[in-house]
Scaffold this motif. Structure first.
Motif, short mmCIF file in Angstrom:
data_model
loop_
_atom_site.label_atom_id
_atom_site.label_comp_id
_atom_site.label_asym_id
_atom_site.label_seq_id
_atom_site.Cartn_x
_atom_site.Cartn_y
_atom_site.Cartn_z
N GLN A 1 2.82 2.28 -3.30
CA GLN A 1 2.11 2.57 -4.54
C GLN A 1 2.38 4.00 -5.02
O GLN A 1 2.78 4.87 -4.25
N LYS B 1 0.82 -1.21 0.00
CA LYS B 1 0.00 0.00 0.00
C LYS B 1 0.86 1.26 0.00
O LYS B 1 0.62 2.20 -0.78
N TYR B 2 1.88 1.27 0.85
CA TYR B 2 2.66 2.49 1.01
C TYR B 2 3.79 2.64 -0.02
O TYR B 2 4.48 3.63 -0.03
N ASP C 1 0.33 0.03 -8.61
CA ASP C 1 0.36 -0.61 -7.30
C ASP C 1 1.79 -0.70 -6.77
O ASP C 1 2.76 -0.44 -7.48
#
Length: 485
Positions: free
Chosen positions: A411, A408-409, A417
């Motif tokens: 992306q 997530k961090y 992604d």
């Protein structure tokens, strides 16, 4: 035999050669957990002889009466010299920007020896030229791979070979007889020798009469008794973190000759000290043409990675970013233009019939690449960002508890992604900030000769006298009468 398959090539390396890796003997280089990568890389030259334009990979050799690798085609005009450059560039592109050297460097040596021996007026010159041509036919017919052993340890750089405190700091002949010569010494920086069938040896510098024992050019199979290859260690790690070097990498060796017997039919220069500098210079010219042929795919990969990194962050249209990418493009295209010029302005060498690359263009192109490489790396690293050296490992991306947060961090803009961005960061790290990246930094400076050597050669071969005459023409403005004698 004609063209071999990749498996036939791998099998040919299981020949009893003496190879050391991290102090341990290697029984089968094609199966070694680290060294098999360099073998698989070399095997790429045998995987696609029928792909693309037929003339790019193979040609019909009328003298041999067989279809052989195009690397063995003698460049005799602009078209064939340019095609050699096209072949080198395309095989490098297919090998993820890593030069596949095991056919090109050996044929660079063969071409340089043919150039020099064809104009040699020694009493035995015709016989030695005949040996060289027979050896070339042997390598072409067998589709053999070759390494070039050029650089001696040298010891004290201020002293000639014969003046060294240790006589073995340059490879030398220590005995001879009806069967051939016996040589002792070593060569350093021998690229890809673990993947080679044959080892070609030439001098690395000019020599004087006292250095005659060191003026040698010959060829031996890598499995020859007395020959030992001591490998530089490779870095191992997850393939995903080394997307290029885990699959496409060369390895260098310290190559030791412990009283190696070289049969006369494989000896091309022995004690002909006047030829040493000529051979070294001719090889440098052909090999720098090789250099400016394989460098453009390296820069193209940098351009693509830089643009992709900017696009992942949504800044590709930014004017400053586009300017940086433009610098990479002009950097790479000037190298490609130098290669075109080196062929277009090539010199017809009458004694051999070869078209010799223009040395000014070849040396200028190689110097341009080497002198500008670190600035190009800086642009790529700047656009790729600090993630190149701070990203978590591949295990963290798949961790059952934190993997989702890691992805997530990492992306980028919408649609990019974390895995995609991580993969690009690892590519840039592998190319520029890993141990392989450090290797690229150093080999760019020293491969194919130093930048100093390229400048010295340019001064030697350029029409400086013509430029001086041109400057003198500008000194024709009328002088005051007091200055006229």
């Amino acid at each position: 035999m004609g063209l071999r398959s990749a498996d036939e090539f791998r099998a040919s390396l299981r020949d009893g050669r003496r190879l050391l890796y991290r102090g341990e003997p290697v029984a089968d280089v094609s199966a070694h957990p680290s060294l098999r990568r360099t073998v698989d890389h070399a095997a790429g030259l045998f995987d696609h002889p029928d792909e693309g334009p037929a003339a790019l990979w193979a040609y019909r050799d009328d003298e041999l009466g067989d279809t052989v690798s195009t690397y063995f085609r003698r460049p005799v005009d602009v078209a064939t010299l340019a095609a050699r450059g096209d072949l080198i560039e395309e095989t490098t592109r297919r090998a993820r920007s890593t030069l596949n050297i095991v056919k090109v460097v050996g044929t660079d040596v063969l071409l340089s020896l043919e150039q020099v021996l064809s104009e040699d007026d020694s009493a035995d010159a015709a016989e030695r030229l005949g040996r060289l041509r027979a050896y070339r036919a042997h390598c072409a017919a067998g589709d053999l791979t070759m390494a070039a052993a050029v650089t001696d340890p040298k010891g004290d750089r201020t002293l000639a070979p014969s003046a060294q405190g240790d006589a073995d700091q340059f490879l030398r002949v220590v005995d001879e007889g009806p069967e051939g010569i016996v040589v002792r010494g070593a060569k350093v920086h021998t690229t890809a020798s673990p993947s080679a069938n044959e080892l070609l040896v030439i001098p690395c510098r000019a020599m004087g009469p006292d250095d005659a024992d060191y003026a040698l050019a010959f060829a031996v199979p890598v499995a020859t008794p007395g020959l030992t290859l001591v490998c530089h260690p490779l870095v191992d790690g997850p393939d995903a973190e080394h997307p290029v070097s885990s699959r496409n990498i060369e390895v260098e060796t310290l190559t030791i000759f412990d009283d190696v017997l070289v049969p006369w039919e494989r000896v091309f220069v022995c004690r002909h000290w006047r030829l040493a500098g000529a051979v070294a210079g001719a090889f440098a010219n052909f090999h720098r043409y090789t250099a400016i042929s394989y460098k453009p795919p390296v820069v193209d990969l940098m351009i693509g990675a830089a643009a992709l990194a900017a696009d992942q962050l949504g800044i590709l249209r930014n004017g400053v970013v586009r300017e940086k990418i433009g610098k990479l493009i002009t950097y790479g295209e000037l190298i490609r233009c130098a290669r075109v010029a080196a062929a277009e302005r090539g010199r017809q060498h009458a004694p051999s019939g070869l078209l010799v690359p223009d040395s000014i263009a070849a040396n200028a192109g190689k110097y341009h690449f080497a002198s500008g490489y670190h600035a190009a790396v800086a642009i790529l690293q700047d656009l790729a960002g600090g993630i190149v050296v701070t990203a978590p490992g591949v295990e963290d991306l798949v961790h059952p508890e934190v993997g989702g947060l890691v992805r997530k961090y990492l992306q980028g803009r919408d649609g990019v992604d974390g895995v995609e961005r991580w993969r690009l960061a690892e590519l840039v790290r592998d190319l520029t900030a890993s141990e392989f990246g450090g290797y690229n930094d150093s080999v760019t400076l020293h491969g194919e000769g130093s930048m100093g050597a390229q400048l010295v050669t340019a001064v030697r071969d350029y029409d400086v006298a013509g430029c001086v005459a041109y400057a003198r023409e500008m000194l024709d403005a009328p002088l005051p009468a007091a200055l006229v004698s």
